[in-house]
Design an enzyme around this catalytic site. Structure first.
Site, mmCIF file in Angstrom:
data_model
loop_
_atom_site.group_PDB
_atom_site.id
_atom_site.type_symbol
_atom_site.label_atom_id
_atom_site.label_comp_id
_atom_site.label_asym_id
_atom_site.label_seq_id
_atom_site.Cartn_x
_atom_site.Cartn_y
_atom_site.Cartn_z
ATOM 1 N N GLU A 58 0.803 -1.226 0.000
ATOM 2 C CA GLU A 58 0.000 0.000 0.000
ATOM 3 C C GLU A 58 0.840 1.282 0.000
ATOM 4 O O GLU A 58 0.403 2.321 0.478
ATOM 5 C CB GLU A 58 -0.980 0.001 1.184
ATOM 6 C CG GLU A 58 -1.967 -1.166 1.135
ATOM 7 C CD GLU A 58 -3.200 -0.931 1.976
ATOM 8 O OE1 GLU A 58 -3.690 0.202 2.028
ATOM 9 O OE2 GLU A 58 -3.673 -1.907 2.576
ATOM 10 N N THR A 63 -0.753 2.295 -7.922
ATOM 11 C CA THR A 63 -1.357 3.582 -8.301
ATOM 12 C C THR A 63 -0.433 4.342 -9.246
ATOM 13 O O THR A 63 -0.877 4.922 -10.238
ATOM 14 C CB THR A 63 -1.634 4.437 -7.049
ATOM 15 O OG1 THR A 63 -2.451 3.697 -6.153
ATOM 16 C CG2 THR A 63 -2.330 5.741 -7.416
ATOM 17 N N ARG A 201 -8.100 -0.521 -4.767
ATOM 18 C CA ARG A 201 -6.974 -1.203 -4.140
ATOM 19 C C ARG A 201 -7.057 -2.708 -4.361
ATOM 20 O O ARG A 201 -7.992 -3.364 -3.911
ATOM 21 C CB ARG A 201 -6.968 -0.887 -2.639
ATOM 22 C CG ARG A 201 -6.006 -1.705 -1.810
ATOM 23 C CD ARG A 201 -4.577 -1.392 -2.163
ATOM 24 N NE ARG A 201 -3.643 -2.247 -1.432
ATOM 25 C CZ ARG A 201 -2.475 -2.635 -1.900
ATOM 26 N NH1 ARG A 201 -2.093 -2.255 -3.097
ATOM 27 N NH2 ARG A 201 -1.686 -3.399 -1.184
ATOM 28 N N ASP A 223 6.442 -3.575 -11.604
ATOM 29 C CA ASP A 223 5.806 -3.453 -10.290
ATOM 30 C C ASP A 223 5.817 -4.820 -9.612
ATOM 31 O O ASP A 223 5.319 -5.800 -10.163
ATOM 32 C CB ASP A 223 4.360 -2.959 -10.465
ATOM 33 C CG ASP A 223 3.590 -2.907 -9.151
ATOM 34 O OD1 ASP A 223 4.234 -2.870 -8.086
ATOM 35 O OD2 ASP A 223 2.345 -2.905 -9.194
ATOM 36 N N GLN A 227 3.759 -6.811 -0.265
ATOM 37 C CA GLN A 227 3.519 -7.565 0.958
ATOM 38 C C GLN A 227 4.742 -8.404 1.301
ATOM 39 O O GLN A 227 5.517 -8.775 0.427
ATOM 40 C CB GLN A 227 2.289 -8.485 0.790
ATOM 41 C CG GLN A 227 0.948 -7.781 0.913
ATOM 42 C CD GLN A 227 0.676 -6.845 -0.264
ATOM 43 O OE1 GLN A 227 1.126 -7.099 -1.376
ATOM 44 N NE2 GLN A 227 -0.015 -5.764 -0.018
#
Length: 376
Positions: A58, A63, A201, A223, A227
């Site tokens: 996150e 994004t 998300r 990308d 996590q």
């Protein structure tokens, strides 16, 4: 004197195509075509700018990749929008379930006790069966079924009180935005806007690439999931990296991470940056720190570095001092590291802001890349 007759091998030197059979000529043509492709590929690889997006979960990597897609001309088609719609519905249902659970664990009373039944309805939601056919996403008919309960719960003062204490548990940053727009999301013909897509998300699993060109210079942006379970994949992507963008969500300094409920998000980002900035493989690679914020927040003025984590207890300065935040990451580098650590502050969902910042980043990357080519 007998006439001199040159051998086949001698003739082939001067007239290479004259004495070939049709099969041999075809093989020669294919061989030359392969050589051309190899040379083209070599030129492409030499010119290719490969950018690795790294950061904790996150932090805004996905994004940022969406922004690159918007900025460089590949907008989202109908199918993509439908996929993001299902993701958004999933975000909303997961978010309201987290809030219902947090209200109970934090011993917050319901604003309206009758909303307990709506809370029970949402907690009984079977995520595995409801999402199985959507690959982890919620379909419109499922969302419509649960919409009355979601609407009632979000209007409840007990749920609002739980939301105000969100720093004590894991909750997605965009949940409030979508819950505030339930009327729009509930329309039968709803398709996500560009801002909706940027705020959707979906945890990155595996490795995702996006290729684009800027003034005939090929770029490949990679990308990798942020996590903890995905970080082992980071090292699979290190080959031929031109630059690393390490993203940090600076607006989440007062929140815990998803991977470890007691771990501060900013502290986790800082820790995960250490093996990157100190890796010898990247001694000649541009490393650019992106400190992203989804939207400006009042909470910035309420905390000091000492409130975040013991790791940051060395300073009592306000978090709103951006230079000090950058310094926290610089301290993760060993003293012998001489290459500068570039940094930029961005607002993740502001496309124009990202466009301007990436223009500066691109210039930095190309400048450093040119220097390296000249040294080779």
């Amino acid at each position: 004197m007998a006439d001199f007759l040159p051998s086949r091998s001698v003739l082939s030197v001067f007239f290479p195509n004259c004495l070939l059979t049709s099969g041999e000529a075809e093989q020669l043509r294919k061989s030359r075509e392969i050589d051309k492709c190899i040379n083209r590929d070599k030129t492409y690889v030499k010119r290719l700018v490969k950018i690795l997006l790294l950061g904790a979960g996150e932090s805004g990597k996905s994004t940022f990749l969406k922004q690159m897609r918007i900025i460089h001309g590949q907008d989202f088609d109908q199918k993509a929008k439908e996929d993001f719609r299902a993701t958004i519905f999933s975000n909303v249902i997961k978010g309201i379930r987290v809030l219902v659970d947090a209200r109970e664990k934090l011993h917050i009373s319901w604003g309206n006790p009758s909303n307990q039944r709506h809370g029970d309805t949402m907690m009984a939601f079977d995520t595995r069966s409801a999402m199985a056919h959507g690959h982890g996403m919620v379909e419109p008919k499922v969302f419509q079924h649960y919409l009355p309960s979601i609407r009632a719960l979000w209007a409840d003062q007990g749920i609002q009180s739980a939301y105000d204490r969100r720093r004590e548990f894991q909750l997605g940053e965009s949940v409030k935005y979508f819950l505030d727009n339930l009327e729009k999301l509930g329309q039968s013909d709803y398709l996500p806007s560009q801002q909706d897509i940027l705020l959707a998300r979906k945890p990155t699993k595996g490795i995702h690439e996006y290729n684009f060109e800027i003034k005939n210079v090929p770029f490949k942006m990679v990308d990798v999931g942020g996590q903890r379970s995905e970080r082992r994949r980071w090292f699979e992507c290190f080959d031929s990296v031109t630059s690393i963008l390490f993203l940090v969500s600076s607006s989440e300094y007062d929140q815990v991470s998803d991977g470890g409920r007691q771990t501060n998000r900013l502290s986790e980002s800082s820790t995960s940056s250490r093996p990157i900035v100190n890796n010898r493989v990247f001694s000649n690679v541009s490393i650019i720190l992106f400190l992203t914020r989804r939207t400006p927040g009042e909470k910035v003025k309420q905390y000091r570095f000492k409130d975040i984590s013991p790791e940051f207890s060395v300073t009592h300065q306000p978090v709103e001092r951006p230079g000090l935040l950058v310094e926290c990451f610089r301290k993760k580098r060993r003293e012998q590291q001489q290459k500068p650590l570039y940094h930029h502050f961005t607002t993740a969902i502001n496309t124009e802001n990202i466009r301007l910042v990436f223009r500066d980043v691109k210039d930095t990357i190309l400048h450093d890349n040119l220097k390296q080519l000249m040294l080779q």
